[in-house]
Design an enzyme around this catalytic site. Structure first.
Site: not given
Ligand code: F6R
Length: 607
Positions: A2, A27, A74, A100-101, A480, A484, A487, A503, A602
Site C-alpha cells: 500500500c 505499491r 494492496w 500501510n502495514g 530470473e 520475468k 509474472e 529426472h 512492487k
Molecule cells: C520480480 C520482482 C520481485 C522482487 C522481490 C524482492 O520482478 O521484482 O521478485 O525482486 O519482491 O524485492 P526487493 O528487491 O525490493 O527486496
C-alpha cells in the site's frame, strides 16, 4: 504494501493527493481513496485503479480543501472493495486514517472495541485504528496517537486527521516506509519520494516510532516521550523525469533500456585504474580473509541475483556461500557463526521478509552487508555496511535494472574478495575488470535486438508453457528469465537445471513446447547442446542464447540469440537482457498490464 500520502498547505489537496498516489500505484493498486478536510472530513474511495478514483472525485464535482490524506491499496485483510478501501473513519466520523502495514492484534482490539459499542463496517485490520483513536481521543492528537501505538502490534505507516483539527495531520511509522516532504507553507507525507518529487526535493526520513505533527508552517518530529527530534534534511538528487516514462509505453521497457547506465553508475565509482575499490564498506583485508561463510538472503529476483552471486563468489573467492529465501531463512533456525557475513539483497530495501531475516541475523551477532537501491530505506539503515546499486527509481513491478545492478555488484564482491584472499591474480582481476567495464556497452548492443526479439515473442505469445534450461550460471540466469515471463505475461514458465530435466520434467515436453536454452558457459556448452538435442527429439521449439562464435548450437536450435563474447562468469548480465525483452513483448502481445501485473505489488512490506 500500500502507499500513503498526506498534504497540508495552501493549495487544493485532492489533485496533489491523487497525483501522489499515482506515483505510488506500484505499491498496490486494487483500490484507492482520499480524505479531505473542509469543515468536516470528506472521504471518497473506490475499488479499482487511481483513474477510477479520479473519475469518482470528478463526478462529485471535486473535493475541496487544503488538507488531506490518501491511500492506494494492496489488499491483505478483506477483499478489494469500496468499503475495505482506505481511508477508514471512526464510527463518530471524527477520526480518519490511512495505513500501510498490518495490525497483527486487530481481532482482539476489535472485540474490545465492540464491547465498547463500536460498530465495524469493513473487514480490514486498519479500521480498528480509527475506532481506537476515537476511543482514546482527548483533544490532543499526539497524546492520543501515543496511546494507540501502545495498543497496536504489527507494522504501520499511519496518517490521521480529526474533524476538530483543521490545521494538523499526525503520522507515525513502524516497519513500513514513510517520509516527510518539506515545502514552503505546505508539507507532505509519502511512502516514497516520487509521490512528492513534483513539489519538493527536501525531505525527512522517519525512523520507527517517530511521531510527526504536520502543519502548514512546519513539521515537528517527536519520540514516544514527546521529546522533539532534530532531523537531517535529505535532498533528492534525481529528477522527476527519471520517475516518469520518458516516451516509453511502459516503465518496464524504459527500465530495461536504462540498464547500461544503471550498471555504469553502479560499477564505475567502484573501479579506479582497473582496480576495484569498495570504499563504501568498512571491510579491511583481514576482515575479508577471515570470512567463514556468506549467507545471501533475499526474495524473488534479488534471490536470483544471489544465486548468481553464489556461483561467482565461491568460484572467485573460495568462500562457501549459502543462498536463502528470506521467508525461509527467518524461520529455519539457521546456523550462523561469528565470522560469517549476511549479504542481504533488496532493491526496495523495505521487503518485510528480507528485513525480518536481517534482524534475525543481527540478533545472532552476524555482520550485515546489504545491497540496496533505495537510499535510506529500512534495510540500508539497519545494515552494518551498504553497497548501493545506483539504478535510480525502479517503478515497474517487475524488476530489470534493479536485478542487473545487483548482479553487477556480485561480480565486484567476488572479484574484490577473490583478490584479497589470493585466489584471483592481479592479472586475472585486471582482465575481468576490463570486461566488466564493457558490460554496459555489450548490453547496448543486445538492446538493438529488440525488434528481432519482439518478432519471436509475437510467434510464441500463445504458448501455454515455457521451460528455460541452463547449467551453472546459466541456470541462475534461467531462474530470473522464467520469473520475468510468468509474472508479467501469466504464461506458466519453469526454469530447470538442464541436467535435471531428464529426472522428471522432460515428460512435459511435447510437440511445439517452447524451450529457451541458455548456453553461455564454455565448459558446459557441449552438454547443453546435448540437452537441446534431447528436447528437440521430443518436439520442443528451442530458442537458444549463446555467445557469439559458438554457432554449433544453431544446428540444433530453431533460433539463436547471440550475446557478446565475454568472460563466462559475466554472462548472467547479458543473457538476462533478451529474456527480459522476450517477456516484455510476450506480455504486450497478450495485452497484459505490464507495469502492474495482477496480484503483485512492487514493494512487499507484508510477510
Ligand atoms: C520480480 C520482482 C520481485 C522482487 C522481490 C524482492 O520482478 O521484482 O521478485 O525482486 O519482491 O524485492 P526487493 O528487491 O525490493 O527486496
Amino acid at each position: 504494501m500500500c502507499g500513503i500520502v498526506g498534504y497540508i498547505g495552501k493549495n487544493e489537496a485532492s489533485p496533489i493527493l491523487i497525483k501522489g498516489l499515482q506515483k505510488l500505484e506500484y505499491r498496490g493498486y486494487d483500490s484507492a481513496g482520499i480524505a479531505v478536510y473542509n469543515n468536516g472530513i470528506n472521504v471518497v474511495k473506490t475499488k479499482g485503479r487511481l483513474v477510477d478514483l479520479d473519475e469518482k472525485v470528478k463526478s462529485l464535482g471535486g473535493v475541496s480543501g487544503t488538507m488531506g490524506i490518501g491511500h492506494t491499496r494492496w489488499a491483505t485483510h478483506g477483499a478489494p472493495s469500496d468499503i475495505n478501501s482506505h481511508p477508514h473513519t471512526s464510527m463518530s466520523g471524527k477520526i480518519t486514517v490511512v495505513h500501510n502495514g498490518i495490525i497483527e492484534n486487530y481481532l482482539q482490539l476489535k472485540a474490545d472495541l465492540e464491547k465498547e459499542g463500536y460498530k465495524f463496517v469493513s473487514e480490514t485490520d486498519t479500521e480498528v485504528v480509527a475506532h481506537l483513536f476515537d476511543f482514546y481521543y482527548d483533544g490532543d492528537m499526539v497524546d492520543t496517537l501515543i496511546k494507540v501505538i501502545d495498543k497496536i502490534r504489527g507494522s504501520y505507516a499511519l496518517a490521521v486527521m480529526c474533524t476538530e483539527k483543521p490545521d494538523e495531520i499526525v503520522a507515525v511509522r513502524k516497519d513500513s516506509p514513510m517520509l516527510i516532504g518539506l515545502g514552503d507553507g505546505e508539507n507532505y507525507i509519502a511512502s516514497d519520494i516520487p509521490a512528492v518529487l513534483e513539489y519538493t526535493k527536501d525531505y525527512y526520513l522517519l525512523n520507527d516510532n517517530e511521531i510527526v505533527v504536520l502543519k502548514r508552517d512546519g513539521v515537528t518530529v517527536l519520540d514516544m516521550d514527546k521529546n522533539e527530534i532534530k532531523k537531517d534534511i535529505y535532498n533528492v538528487t534525481w529528477d522527476i523525469s527519471s520517475a516518469e516514462k520518458g516516451g516509453y509505453d511502459y516503465f518496464m521497457l524504459k527500465e530495461i533500456m536504462e540498464q547500461p547506465k544503471a550498471i555504469k553508475d553502479t560499477i564505475h565509482p567502484r573501479i579506479a585504474d582497473g582496480e576495484i575499490k569498495l570504499d563504501d564498506v568498512k571491510y579491511t583485508d583481514d576482515d575479508i580473509k577471515n570470512i567463514g561463510r556468506i549467507h545471501i538472503i533475499a526474495c524473488g529476483s534479488a534471490y536470483h541475483a544471489g544465486i548468481v552471486g553464489k556461483y561467482v563468489i565461491e568460484d572467485l573467492a573460495r568462500i562457501p556461500v549459502e543462498v536463502d529465501l528470506a521467508s525461509e531463512f527467518r524461520y529455519r533456525n539457521p546456523i550462523l557463526n561469528k565470522n560469517d557475513v549476511c549479504l542481504i539483497i533488496s532493491q526496495s530495501g523495505e521487503t518485510a521478509d528480507t528485513l525480518a531475516a536481517l534482524r534475525e541475523a543481527k540478533r545472532q551477532g552476524v555482520r550485515i552487508l546489504s545491497i540496496v537501491n533505495v537510499v535510506g530505506s529500512s534495510i540500508a539503515r539497519e545494515s552494518d555496511d551498504v553497497l548501493y546499486t545506483w539504478a535510480g527509481p525502479e517503478i515497474a513491478v517487475a524488476t530489470t535494472k534493479g536485478y542487473s545492478t545487483q548482479v553487477a555488484l556480485m561480480y565486484l564482491i567476488g572479484l574484490k574478495f577473490g583478490q584479497v584472499r589470493g585466489f584471483v591474480s592481479d592479472e586475472k582481476a585486471k582482465a575481468m575488470v576490463s570486461e566488466l567495464d564493457k558490460i554496459p556497452e555489450y548490453i547496448e548492443k543486445l538492446l538493438t535486438l529488440d525488434k528481432e526479439i519482439e518478432g519471436m515473442a509475437k510467434e510464441h505469445a500463445s504458448s501455454e508453457n515455457v521451460f528455460i534450461i541452463g547449467r551453472g550460471i546459466d541456470y541462475a540466469a534461467s531462474l530470473e528469465g522464467s520469473l520475468k515471463i510468468k509474472e508479467i505475461s501469466y504464461i506458466h514458465s519453469e526454469a530447470y537445471a538442464a541436467g535435471e530435466l531428464k529426472h522428471g520434467t522432460i515428460s512435459l515436453i511435447e510437440e511445439g513446447t517452447l524451450v529457451i536454452a541458455v548456453a553461455t558457459q564454455d565448459n558446459l556448452y557441449e552438454k547443453l547442446v546435448s540437452n537441446v538435442k534431447e528436447v528437440k527429439a521430443r518436439g520442443a521449439y528451442v530458442i537458444a542464447i549463446a555467445k557469439e562464435g559458438n554457432t554449433e548450437i544453431g544446428e540444433v536450435a530453431d533460433k539463436v540469440i547471440y550475446i557478446p563474447n565475454t568472460d563466462d562468469k559475466l554472462t548472467a548480465s547479458l543473457s538476462a537482457i533478451p529474456m527480459q525483452l522476450f517477456a516484455y513483448h510476450v506480455a504486450v502481445e497478450r495485452g497484459c498490464d505490464i507495469d502492474k501485473p495482477r496480484n503483485l505489488a512492487k514493494s512487499v512490506t507484508v510477510e
